[in-house]
Design an enzyme around this catalytic site. Structure first.
Site, short mmCIF file in Angstrom:
data_model
loop_
_atom_site.label_atom_id
_atom_site.label_comp_id
_atom_site.label_asym_id
_atom_site.label_seq_id
_atom_site.Cartn_x
_atom_site.Cartn_y
_atom_site.Cartn_z
N LYS A 1 3.28 -0.47 -21.89
CA LYS A 1 4.04 -1.44 -21.08
C LYS A 1 5.15 -2.01 -21.96
CE LYS A 1 2.10 -4.56 -18.32
NZ LYS A 1 2.54 -4.57 -16.94
N1 PMP Z 1 3.49 -0.10 -12.90
C1 PMP Z 1 4.21 -1.01 -13.56
C2 PMP Z 1 5.60 -0.67 -13.98
C3 PMP Z 1 3.66 -2.27 -13.85
O1 PMP Z 1 4.36 -3.19 -14.50
C4 PMP Z 1 2.34 -2.57 -13.42
C5 PMP Z 1 1.75 -3.92 -13.68
N2 PMP Z 1 1.19 -4.00 -14.95
C6 PMP Z 1 1.61 -1.56 -12.75
C7 PMP Z 1 2.22 -0.35 -12.50
C8 PMP Z 1 0.19 -1.81 -12.33
O2 PMP Z 1 -0.64 -1.82 -13.46
P1 PMP Z 1 -1.98 -2.71 -13.52
O3 PMP Z 1 -2.80 -2.34 -12.35
O4 PMP Z 1 -2.59 -2.33 -14.81
O5 PMP Z 1 -1.55 -4.13 -13.47
#
Ligand code: PMP
Length: 304
Positions: free
Chosen positions: A156
């Site tokens: 991320k």
């Molecule tokens: N894609 C992106 C680009 C994100 O920022 C997120 C949020 N973290 C997600 C998908 C979903 O991930 P998660 O379920 O781990 O929050």
């Protein structure tokens, strides 16, 4: 500063949020050399002296791996311990969101990852549950999600969010709620900050991890829940045109959990969404500690 929880963690210490300041010359601010996490917690509805954290180790693992891309070795265990201490220091009384960040904290210019100090910070804010019962409208973005050859998309990394921001603003400016980004191969990737699922003929389909998606933790949870309920789950490349004839489409992410999609461009999806509703309800039961079969997805932090 009532919009934030009272203590932040910065430079290895807990400090009042209002004193958690960094320099204008902070390297990461200029070069996007940072990686973030985002997880939810809430007071246990059955015991206010306990905080429930959803899939804490998975979030810490992803952040540890994101830090690794930055050349910063921060173990899953170190992150986990610090987040638990942060929760105990803040003693939240309402549902909240935790934002950990690893970043190049040194001062100075020149983009690089060597010979620059790094730090790990945490802050948080109250964040209630919002279930968008009516669902959202989506446009297919004119922006593409980056590709793995040019970007470590499994982390991320903060830099990737420029594309999310462009896509989200474009969607809202053109009258939609949310954006669906295609990848550089023209396949469906994800929304601006959420993964995407569709239902066709009773099967649940989601872009696979080789489609330049972020490996979402809610996504993985939904796959596991659907499989446990006997639903066939296909993780594969998804064509844009499949979305338009889907029986159900929904988005998943930590902040919003499961959000139904009501319309994509000019194509209205069916109002009945049995699988979306079933998964929404099940996830809600799990995160509030009411499903003994999924207690292992929760860390229980005592705050008394
Ligand atoms: N894609 C992106 C680009 C994100 O920022 C997120 C949020 N973290 C997600 C998908 C979903 O991930 P998660 O379920 O781990 O929050």
């Amino acid at each position: 500063m009532s919009d934030f929880l009272p203590y932040a963690y910065l430079n290895g210490q807990f400090v009042p949020f209002s004193e958690a300041k960094i320099s204008v010359a902070t390297h990461a601010l200029h070069y996007g050399t940072a990686a973030l996490g985002g997880l939810r917690g809430l007071p246990n509805p059955a015991n206010a002296n306990e905080i429930l954290l959803f899939r804490l180790e998975d979030h810490c693992q992803r952040l540890s791996r994101s830090a690794h891309y930055l050349g910063y070795e921060l173990s899953m265990a170190q992150i986990k311990t610090t987040i638990i201490e942060w929760v105990q220091k803040n003693r939240p009384t309402v549902p909240f969101y935790i934002r950990p960040l690893v970043y190049t904290s040194g001062l100075g210019i020149a983009p690089r990852l060597h010979d620059v100090e790094k730090d790990f910070l945490i802050y948080g804010m109250p964040l209630g549950d919002y279930l968008s019962a009516e669902g959202v409208t989506c446009r297919i973005s004119s922006w593409q999600r980056q590709c793995d050859r040019s970007f470590p998309l499994r982390g991320k990394l903060t830099t990737s969010y420029i594309v999310s921001a462009l896509a989200k603003t474009e969607a809202v400016a053109s009258g939609f709620d949310e954006a669906i980004l295609l990848n550089t191969q023209g396949k469906v990737c994800e929304a601006s900050g959420m993964n995407l699922f569709l239902v066709r003929d009773g099967q649940l389909i989601t872009p696979s991890v080789d489609q330049d998606i972020l490996e979402g933790i809610t996504r993985r949870s939904v796959v596991e829940l659907a499989q446990a309920a006997g639903v066939t789950v296909l993780e594969r490349a998804v064509d844009r045109t499949e979305l338009l004839i889907a029986d159900e489409v929904f988005l998943t992410g930590t902040a919003a959990r499961i959000v139904p999609v009501r319309r994509i461009e000019t194509y209205t999806l069916p109002a009945q969404r049995p699988l979306t509703r079933q998964l929404q309800q099940q996830l809600q039961t799990i995160v509030t500690g009411r499903d003994p079969n999924y207690r292992h997805w929760l860390d229980i932090v005592p705050i008394a």
